[in-house]
Scaffold this motif. Sequence first.
Motif, PDB file in Angstrom:
ATOM      1  N   ILE A   1      45.841  57.181  36.230  1.00 15.60           N
ATOM      2  CA  ILE A   1      44.721  56.978  37.156  1.00 15.60           C
ATOM      3  C   ILE A   1      43.420  57.435  36.514  1.00 15.60           C
ATOM      4  N   SER A   2      43.430  58.582  35.847  1.00 15.70           N
ATOM      5  CA  SER A   2      42.229  59.075  35.170  1.00 15.70           C
ATOM      6  C   SER A   2      41.764  58.107  34.093  1.00 15.70           C
ATOM      7  N   ALA A   3      42.716  57.570  33.323  1.00 11.20           N
ATOM      8  CA  ALA A   3      42.365  56.611  32.277  1.00 11.20           C
ATOM      9  C   ALA A   3      41.777  55.337  32.883  1.00 11.20           C
ATOM     10  N   LEU A   4      42.345  54.871  33.982  1.00 13.04           N
ATOM     11  CA  LEU A   4      41.815  53.672  34.644  1.00 13.04           C
ATOM     12  C   LEU A   4      40.424  53.927  35.220  1.00 13.04           C
ATOM     13  N   GLU A   5      40.212  55.107  35.789  1.00 12.42           N
ATOM     14  CA  GLU A   5      38.887  55.437  36.322  1.00 12.42           C
ATOM     15  C   GLU A   5      37.855  55.482  35.202  1.00 12.42           C
ATOM     16  N   ALA A   6      38.234  56.025  34.036  1.00 12.75           N
ATOM     17  CA  ALA A   6      37.326  56.053  32.891  1.00 12.75           C
ATOM     18  C   ALA A   6      37.013  54.626  32.431  1.00 12.75           C
ATOM     19  N   SER A   7      38.025  53.766  32.415  1.00 12.27           N
ATOM     20  CA  SER A   7      37.810  52.363  32.036  1.00 12.27           C
ATOM     21  C   SER A   7      36.878  51.676  33.017  1.00 12.27           C
TER      22      SER A   7
ATOM     23  N   SER B   1      34.562  53.088  34.854  1.00 15.53           N
ATOM     24  CA  SER B   1      33.212  53.628  34.630  1.00 15.53           C
ATOM     25  C   SER B   1      32.562  52.965  33.419  1.00 15.53           C
ATOM     26  N   LEU B   2      33.334  52.777  32.352  1.00 13.87           N
ATOM     27  CA  LEU B   2      32.809  52.119  31.158  1.00 13.87           C
ATOM     28  C   LEU B   2      32.414  50.677  31.473  1.00 13.87           C
ATOM     29  N   LEU B   3      33.262  49.964  32.196  1.00  7.67           N
ATOM     30  CA  LEU B   3      32.927  48.584  32.565  1.00  7.67           C
ATOM     31  C   LEU B   3      31.695  48.539  33.465  1.00  7.67           C
ATOM     32  N   ASP B   4      31.578  49.485  34.384  1.00  6.45           N
ATOM     33  CA  ASP B   4      30.387  49.549  35.239  1.00  6.45           C
ATOM     34  C   ASP B   4      29.130  49.712  34.387  1.00  6.45           C
ATOM     35  N   ALA B   5      29.201  50.596  33.391  1.00  4.52           N
ATOM     36  CA  ALA B   5      28.049  50.828  32.522  1.00  4.52           C
ATOM     37  C   ALA B   5      27.708  49.574  31.721  1.00  4.52           C
ATOM     38  N   ILE B   6      28.715  48.872  31.222  1.00  2.00           N
ATOM     39  CA  ILE B   6      28.476  47.639  30.465  1.00  2.00           C
ATOM     40  C   ILE B   6      27.853  46.578  31.360  1.00  2.00           C
ATOM     41  N   ILE B   7      28.382  46.434  32.568  1.00  2.00           N
ATOM     42  CA  ILE B   7      27.854  45.448  33.512  1.00  2.00           C
ATOM     43  C   ILE B   7      26.404  45.775  33.862  1.00  2.00           C
ATOM     44  N   GLU B   8      26.113  47.041  34.100  1.00  2.00           N
ATOM     45  CA  GLU B   8      24.747  47.460  34.444  1.00  2.00           C
ATOM     46  C   GLU B   8      23.780  47.224  33.283  1.00  2.00           C
ATOM     47  N   ALA B   9      24.263  47.347  32.047  1.00  2.00           N
ATOM     48  CA  ALA B   9      23.405  47.196  30.871  1.00  2.00           C
ATOM     49  C   ALA B   9      23.162  45.735  30.505  1.00  2.00           C
ATOM     50  N   ALA B  10      23.939  44.833  31.061  1.00  2.00           N
ATOM     51  CA  ALA B  10      23.802  43.410  30.725  1.00  2.00           C
ATOM     52  C   ALA B  10      22.467  42.885  31.238  1.00  2.00           C
ATOM     53  N   PRO B  11      21.804  42.029  30.422  1.00  2.00           N
ATOM     54  CA  PRO B  11      20.540  41.456  30.893  1.00  2.00           C
ATOM     55  C   PRO B  11      20.808  40.513  32.071  1.00  2.00           C
ATOM     56  N   GLU B  12      19.789  40.401  32.892  1.00  2.00           N
ATOM     57  CA  GLU B  12      19.901  39.494  34.039  1.00  2.00           C
ATOM     58  C   GLU B  12      20.073  38.083  33.515  1.00  2.00           C
ATOM     59  N   LYS B  13      20.975  37.357  34.119  1.00  2.00           N
ATOM     60  CA  LYS B  13      21.215  35.969  33.721  1.00  2.00           C
ATOM     61  C   LYS B  13      20.225  35.087  34.463  1.00  2.00           C
ATOM     62  N   SER B  14      19.557  34.223  33.725  1.00  2.00           N
ATOM     63  CA  SER B  14      18.617  33.326  34.394  1.00  2.00           C
ATOM     64  C   SER B  14      19.406  32.242  35.113  1.00  2.00           C
ATOM     65  N   PRO B  15      18.891  31.780  36.241  1.00  2.00           N
ATOM     66  CA  PRO B  15      19.626  30.780  37.010  1.00  2.00           C
ATOM     67  C   PRO B  15      19.756  29.490  36.204  1.00  2.00           C
ATOM     68  N   ALA B  16      20.889  28.831  36.371  1.00  2.00           N
ATOM     69  CA  ALA B  16      21.139  27.565  35.689  1.00  2.00           C
ATOM     70  C   ALA B  16      20.279  26.483  36.313  1.00  2.00           C
ATOM     71  N   PRO B  17      19.709  25.632  35.482  1.00  2.00           N
ATOM     72  CA  PRO B  17      18.895  24.558  36.055  1.00  2.00           C
ATOM     73  C   PRO B  17      19.768  23.603  36.837  1.00  2.00           C
ATOM     74  N   ASP B  18      19.173  23.017  37.885  1.00  2.00           N
ATOM     75  CA  ASP B  18      19.932  22.030  38.678  1.00  2.00           C
ATOM     76  C   ASP B  18      20.274  20.857  37.778  1.00  2.00           C
ATOM     77  N   GLU B  19      21.488  20.387  37.958  1.00  2.00           N
ATOM     78  CA  GLU B  19      21.904  19.228  37.181  1.00  2.00           C
ATOM     79  C   GLU B  19      21.044  18.040  37.579  1.00  2.00           C
ATOM     80  N   GLY B  20      20.576  17.357  36.586  1.00  2.00           N
ATOM     81  CA  GLY B  20      19.808  16.150  36.830  1.00  2.00           C
ATOM     82  C   GLY B  20      18.342  16.415  37.164  1.00  2.00           C
TER      83      GLY B  20
END
Length: 130
Positions: free
Chosen positions: A98-104, A106-125
Amino acid sequence: MRIGELSRRTGASIRSLRYYEEQGLLRPVRRPSGYREYSEGDVTVVARIRTLIAAGLNTALIAQVLHCFEGDSDTPVPTCAEMVEELSAARAAMASHISALEASCSLLDAIIEAAPEKSPAPDEGAGVPA
């Protein structure tokens, strides 16, 4: 009682009951026809097995400690001192996982938070003449 009746009374699938037998957790009597015959006591044993599996124990450990319980309640009462040691060790291993999973997480949360905002995809057509 036959396997279908035990399944209905315990909520365990027939496949699970056969698996419990393969693992040495259940020992039904075999009729000359090959059918399994279960006793009333097997209803309690299956409930106990399912409780221990739900608690995170594997069937190998359950096979070692199953004979060390008494009572028909949802929380079986241990009767063997060595079983408490085995269960304590299993709980410590679970806590470590459980401790190892909680650490994982937390790491994923930090990676997700550090990711740049994705710009919206243009409408098709959009902007393309028809």
